[in-house]
Design a protein around this motif. Structure first.
Motif, PDB file in Angstrom:
ATOM      1  N   VAL A 200      -6.714   7.251  -1.293  1.00  0.00           N
ATOM      2  CA  VAL A 200      -7.817   6.591  -1.992  1.00  0.00           C
ATOM      3  C   VAL A 200      -7.668   5.080  -1.841  1.00  0.00           C
ATOM      4  O   VAL A 200      -6.559   4.545  -1.970  1.00  0.00           O
ATOM      5  N   ASP A 201      -8.760   4.381  -1.558  1.00  0.00           N
ATOM      6  CA  ASP A 201      -8.740   2.916  -1.519  1.00  0.00           C
ATOM      7  C   ASP A 201      -8.658   2.423  -2.954  1.00  0.00           C
ATOM      8  O   ASP A 201      -9.642   2.506  -3.704  1.00  0.00           O
ATOM      9  N   ALA A 202      -7.500   1.936  -3.384  1.00  0.00           N
ATOM     10  CA  ALA A 202      -7.263   1.687  -4.805  1.00  0.00           C
ATOM     11  C   ALA A 202      -6.513   0.382  -5.027  1.00  0.00           C
ATOM     12  O   ALA A 202      -5.869  -0.163  -4.128  1.00  0.00           O
ATOM     13  N   ALA A 203      -6.611  -0.097  -6.256  1.00  0.00           N
ATOM     14  CA  ALA A 203      -5.878  -1.301  -6.653  1.00  0.00           C
ATOM     15  C   ALA A 203      -4.416  -1.001  -6.919  1.00  0.00           C
ATOM     16  O   ALA A 203      -3.576  -1.903  -6.911  1.00  0.00           O
ATOM     17  N   GLY A 204      -4.124   0.255  -7.174  1.00  0.00           N
ATOM     18  CA  GLY A 204      -2.747   0.630  -7.456  1.00  0.00           C
ATOM     19  C   GLY A 204      -2.663   2.054  -7.941  1.00  0.00           C
ATOM     20  O   GLY A 204      -3.661   2.785  -7.976  1.00  0.00           O
ATOM     21  N   VAL A 205      -1.459   2.448  -8.321  1.00  0.00           N
ATOM     22  CA  VAL A 205      -1.208   3.823  -8.743  1.00  0.00           C
ATOM     23  C   VAL A 205      -0.310   3.817  -9.964  1.00  0.00           C
ATOM     24  O   VAL A 205       0.519   2.917 -10.140  1.00  0.00           O
ATOM     25  N   ILE A 206      -0.489   4.838 -10.810  1.00  0.00           N
ATOM     26  CA  ILE A 206       0.407   5.075 -11.948  1.00  0.00           C
ATOM     27  C   ILE A 206       0.944   6.492 -11.762  1.00  0.00           C
ATOM     28  O   ILE A 206       0.182   7.463 -11.809  1.00  0.00           O
ATOM     29  N   ASP A 224       4.824   3.650  -1.818  1.00  0.00           N
ATOM     30  CA  ASP A 224       4.552   3.139  -0.475  1.00  0.00           C
ATOM     31  C   ASP A 224       3.059   3.123  -0.174  1.00  0.00           C
ATOM     32  O   ASP A 224       2.555   2.196   0.485  1.00  0.00           O
ATOM     33  N   ALA A 225       2.345   4.145  -0.662  1.00  0.00           N
ATOM     34  CA  ALA A 225       0.898   4.192  -0.441  1.00  0.00           C
ATOM     35  C   ALA A 225       0.209   3.011  -1.115  1.00  0.00           C
ATOM     36  O   ALA A 225      -0.709   2.396  -0.552  1.00  0.00           O
ATOM     37  N   ALA A 226       0.666   2.662  -2.322  1.00  0.00           N
ATOM     38  CA  ALA A 226       0.091   1.518  -3.029  1.00  0.00           C
ATOM     39  C   ALA A 226       0.380   0.222  -2.278  1.00  0.00           C
ATOM     40  O   ALA A 226      -0.512  -0.608  -2.072  1.00  0.00           O
ATOM     41  N   HIS A 227       1.604   0.056  -1.855  1.00  0.00           N
ATOM     42  CA  HIS A 227       1.990  -1.186  -1.182  1.00  0.00           C
ATOM     43  C   HIS A 227       1.316  -1.332   0.180  1.00  0.00           C
ATOM     44  O   HIS A 227       1.018  -2.456   0.614  1.00  0.00           O
ATOM     45  N   ALA A 228       1.063  -0.217   0.837  1.00  0.00           N
ATOM     46  CA  ALA A 228       0.387  -0.283   2.135  1.00  0.00           C
ATOM     47  C   ALA A 228      -1.015  -0.867   2.010  1.00  0.00           C
ATOM     48  O   ALA A 228      -1.549  -1.435   2.963  1.00  0.00           O
ATOM     49  N   GLN A 229      -1.614  -0.727   0.827  1.00  0.00           N
ATOM     50  CA  GLN A 229      -2.951  -1.262   0.577  1.00  0.00           C
ATOM     51  C   GLN A 229      -2.910  -2.601  -0.155  1.00  0.00           C
ATOM     52  O   GLN A 229      -3.950  -3.122  -0.562  1.00  0.00           O
ATOM     53  N   GLY A 230      -1.710  -3.148  -0.353  1.00  0.00           N
ATOM     54  CA  GLY A 230      -1.602  -4.395  -1.106  1.00  0.00           C
ATOM     55  C   GLY A 230      -1.783  -4.191  -2.593  1.00  0.00           C
ATOM     56  O   GLY A 230      -2.103  -5.129  -3.324  1.00  0.00           O
TER      57      GLY A 230
END
Length: 937
Positions: A200-206, A224-230
């Protein structure tokens, strides 16, 4: 001679004291004083409460209610676990007034004990999470995760419009609280399985670690998925599991949140429990709540104080990033002391016991032919029993064990510190499994975590009861709490927390109850809560009350969300403007923004009242989009305003709702009711008006009370024991009844006071404030007064010109009061450079006079500085407070007696442990964990 009632003991000034105080003010009776102070148009007698009962009767009633509950052996889990509170901590922290009657450490020189305890908490959390900086506690896991949601959008720059991914392994109540908060501020959330990451194109994850179904999965793929999207990666973690598992920080997490409940804090039917948040380097200034830091005092010694954004909502108001005002400090202290007492080896043994118990149960169920979902677990086993789940749960309950009914086919069983082989045997019997249990638990030999934790000496030096007892005594002796003397903080209502009110919270039927037991197993607690809600509705004049909000800030948010939902239900989605007077509490503006509203400020008059002319202009200007006004009554300036009913009529006429902030309810109870003089909704501070102790900055309870048309919009909860309350506007707190464990305190208070006692308490609070104002007016002008030159329950002393003439500041008065044996009044709120004094009803005349004499003596000292009798840079005020260490090398232009014994209290002197603290140094050199011991040499 009649026996004293509880009200007689709660109210400090006796009949003769009251008569003397009334004579000073020129009134014949309390009724005459209140008739002059409270506007006639809003006066309302309190009806509906039962007659008062004695302490003995109240405690018998509370014991009976506790015995109606069935705590059993709780193996429900879901974020709440039985724990063993070491008796030395229970007796000397949770049940000790030197800890529970202290206030938030805004005067750090007299708060060094609890600040050290909180620094221990921060260090413990930082170690376990593997991140460098942790705050000094939050409210619970759900609200901590909700705070992390807003942090993601602050920290993930350029991603404001993107959703936040919520791991489907999060606790259901955590997801619910996050979604309530997200919907209000327009953040989209997506619930997904993140075990293998997400696309998902997201601002972050919890992400959860471990997951609700018990599986321990590394959160690294999601991180890692969150960081890959900044984006920003938040991990919700169990701190006891982190004793054994690789830290989230080592896996790349940016933020870690959770609850420290299972570190020695009882379940309390859902709270209070201390949440936490830790962050990576670079995110320190995004932390919500409070942060304890290390600085130095005037003598160059290490000293602690609150750092950075302390109560930042009072400074930044509508630009604040959080409305958090109180935290669960007393419970954070308990959790930190649990870690101090057990140390790393003790915590590891406890965690191994929990994990070993779960592994053993898992193995035994599988050996008995029961399918379980996961092998890699910490404390939770989920078993699949096609169509038999309810039957198995009922069989376990019949043997006194509570399991979690997930659905018709699945059962959750969570082990804990108190789990025994006998408990496991009972669970296996409920499943119909023949057990083959070993004499001792089998533990895993290889642990996931390979780095050391809790390496600071404080976690290694206090493992015997003697050492622990002395450590707790040493820290409490450094602090100033209500057990020493008056804390005259305006707007904070530091009143008596009677021992009889406190005693029931430790009853096992209250303390050991899991929040998600079936309603019939919580019958006594639900009866207590529903009765308390009815009483609070009677006191406030509203139709309904929810006690779910676990702080005043959360009560504000709940009330504003109720208003927003009401407007939406009428098709008025566009109504989003919240009018807030310029003098309002800073939390009001912050809460309005968090509820998705736009803040428009209404001017105050020179008398400190809401400017009704400006209000009319703002109402007309925003007639189409006006949602509400938030107004504190009596005003933040401590005055009963006559315009409150006109204000309410004006806002209603333009389609808005009236939110009456209940912060100053101690000036209304028994005399006026917000629900009758125009309010649609109020939050109440039970830790102010109704005697829950402040606990060094928490716990608190902030119930929300509403008029009939807003009742459908009170907080709901997906796991509420009352099914009718599972659907609604959403959860505000993680537990259905919030901090239920401390609700016996206000219940007992109201039961013992009765309507007349509550009314008298308010009257005497107003009497005491006016007495202090009268005695001090010649030395320090009272900034705002109402009719007959009277104040409400607090008064603002204008010290600005007085100190300016001597080249001093309001801080100098506050610090000098420490030398006289007092906590300072509230400084610079609501007016910069002033002191706001609230003596409450529970301080007797001798203590009021002692405070007045100290203030008058300080005025004389100020005059002496202005006259040149003391040097401007070396006088008793600028050097205050004076610790005992200062005596070793005395070089001042005034004597030791003047400095240290100004009130002549040689025998009972309170010595501040440090000299004045340099706050700026601490913010420039931010250290928020226990410093190395050589710094103290």
């Amino acid at each position: 001679m009649t026996a004293s009632t509880f009200a007689d003991r709660h109210i400090g000034p006796n009949a003769s004291d009251q008569k003397a105080m009334l004579t000073t003010l020129g009134y014949e009776s309390l009724d005459a004083l209140m008739a002059a102070a409270v506007p006639a148009g809003i006066r309302q007698d309190l009806v509906g409460l039962p007659a008062p009962i004695s302490e003995t009767e109240a405690l018998a009633r509370l014991r009976a209610l506790a015995e109606k509950n069935n705590p059993g052996v709780s193996m429900i889990g879901l974020g709440y676990h039985p724990t063993i509170t070491p008796a030395v901590i229970r007796r000397n922290v949770l049940e000790d007034p030197s800890w529970y009657t202290a206030y938030t450490p805004y005067q750090p020189e007299i708060s060094q004990g609890r600040l050290e305890a909180l620094l221990n908490f921060q260090t413990m959390v930082a170690d376990l999470t593997g991140l460098p900086t942790a705050n000094a506690s939050l409210l619970d896991e759900g609200t901590a995760a909700a705070e992390a949601l807003t942090l993601i959008h602050r920290a993930a720059r350029g991603k404001d419009e993107l959703p936040v991914v919520l791991d489907d392994g999060l606790l259901p109540q955590t997801i619910a609280v996050i979604q309530t908060r997200a919907e209000a501020i327009g953040i989209e959330t997506v619930v997904a399985d993140t075990r293998a990451g997400y696309d998902v194109d997201a601002a972050g994850v919890i992400v959860a670690y471990p997951r609700t179904d018990g599986e321990v999965v590394s959160p690294k793929a999601a991180i890692d998925a969150a960081h890959a999207q900044g984006g920003v990666a938040v991990v919700v973690a169990d701190p006891l599991a982190l004793v054994l598992l690789a830290s989230p920080g080592s896996l790349g997490a940016d933020v870690v949140v959770g609850s420290t409940q299972r570190l020695g804090v009882p379940m309390f039917y859902g709270g209070p429990h201390a949440g936490f948040m830790a962050v990576r380097e670079g995110l320190e200034r995004n932390l919500p709540g409070r942060l304890v830091g290390v600085s130095v005092d005037a003598m160059g010694r290490p000293a602690y104080r609150l750092a950075l954004q302390t109560r930042e909502q009072h400074i930044r108001r509508e630009k604040a990033t959080s409305n958090i005002c109180t935290a669960q400090v007393l419970l954070a202290v308990t959790a930190s002391m649990y870690a101090v007492y057990h140390g790393p080896d003790g915590l590891r043994a406890i965690a191994e016991h929990v994990r070993g118990s779960a592994v053993l149960l898992n193995q035994q169920l599988r050996a008995g032919g029961i399918e379980t979902l996961h092998e890699n677990i910490f404390d939770t086993v989920v078993a699949r029993v096609s169509g038999r789940a309810a039957e198995v749960v009922a069989a376990a309950r019949a043997e006194g064990v509570h399991l979690r009914l997930i659905d018709a086919d699945h059962i959750g069983i969570s082990t804990n510190e108190a789990t025994t082989l006998d408990h496991i045997e009972l669970v296996l019997q409920a499943f119909g499994v023949e057990s083959d249990l070993p004499v001792e638990f089998g533990f895993l030999s290889a642990l996931d975590r390979d780095d050391d934790i809790l390496t600071h000496p404080v976690f290694h030096e206090h493992h015997s009861e003697t050492q622990m007892l002395r450590y707790l005594r040493k820290l409490s002796d450094r602090d100033y709490a209500l057990d020493r003397g008056m804390i005259p903080l305006g707007s904070c209502t530091m009143k008596l927390n009677a021992t009889a009110e406190m005693e029931p919270i430790s009853y096992p039927g209250f303390a050991d109850l899991h929040p998600f037991v079936p309603a019939e197993d919580a019958a006594g607690f639900i009866e207590l809560i529903e009765t308390l809600e009815e009483w609070l509705a009677d006191v406030t004049g509203y139709a309904g009350v929810s006690i779910q909000p676990n702080a005043g800030s959360q009560g504000e948010l709940a009330g504003l969300l109720a208003i927003a939902a009401y407007h939406r239900s009428r098709g008025d989605d566009h109504r989003d403007v919240c009018l807030i007077p310029s003098s309002a509490h800073g939390t009001n503006a912050a809460s309005a923004v968090m509820a998705g509203m736009r803040v428009i400020v209404v001017k105050a008059t020179d008398q400190g009242e809401v400017d009704l002319d400006d209000l009319k202009v703002k109402c007309v200007e925003h007639a189409d989009d006006l949602a509400a006004i938030m107004v504190t009554y009596p005003s933040t300036h401590g005055v009963y305003e006559h315009g409150i009913t006109e204000l309410a009529e004006l806002v209603h006429a333009h389609g808005g709702q009236v939110y009456v902030d209940g912060a100053n309810l101690n000036a209304l109870v028994g005399h006026a009711q917000p629900g009758h003089f125009g309010g649609d909704v109020s939050h109440l501070n039970l830790h102010k008006t109704f005697c829950i102790p402040h606990g060094g900055g928490g716990p608190g309870v902030g119930p929300v009370a509403v008029a009939e048309h807003l009742v459908p919009f009170l907080p709901s909860h997906p796991l509420h024991p009352v099914e009718a309350k599972r659907e609604g506007i959403g959860a505000i707190s993680a537990a259905p009844y919030g901090s239920a464990g401390i609700l016996p305190i206000p219940y007992t208070y109201i039961a013992m006071m009765g309507a007349d006692g509550l009314r008298d308490a308010t009257s005497v609070a107003v009497l005491s404030a006016n007495y202090v104002a009268k005695r001090l007016a010649s030395a320090f002008p009272v900034l705002y007064t109402g009719d007959e030159e009277l104040v409400a329950h607090e008064c603002i002393l204008d010290v600005r010109d007085v100190v300016k003439a001597a080249g001093l500041s309001v801080d100098d008065i506050a610090k000098r009061l420490i030398d006289y044996g007092f906590h300072a009044p509230t400084m610079s709120f609501p007016v910069a450079g002033t002191l706001m004094v609230e003596p409450t009803e529970s301080e007797d005349l001798a203590e009021l006079d002692r405070f007045c004499e100290a203030m008058l003596a300080i005025r004389s000292e100020i005059d002496a500085v202005a006259a040149g009798e003391y040097p401007a840079d070396d006088n008793p005020l600028v050097n205050a407070p004076h610790p005992a260490r200062a005596l070793a090398d005395w070089k001042h232009a005034y004597s030791v007696d003047v400095a240290c014994f100004p009130a002549g209290d040689y025998e009972d002197k309170y010595w501040p442990p440090v000299a004045r603290i340099d706050n700026a140094y601490g913010d420039r050199n931010l250290v928020c964990a226990c410093p190395p011991m050589e710094q103290y040499a």
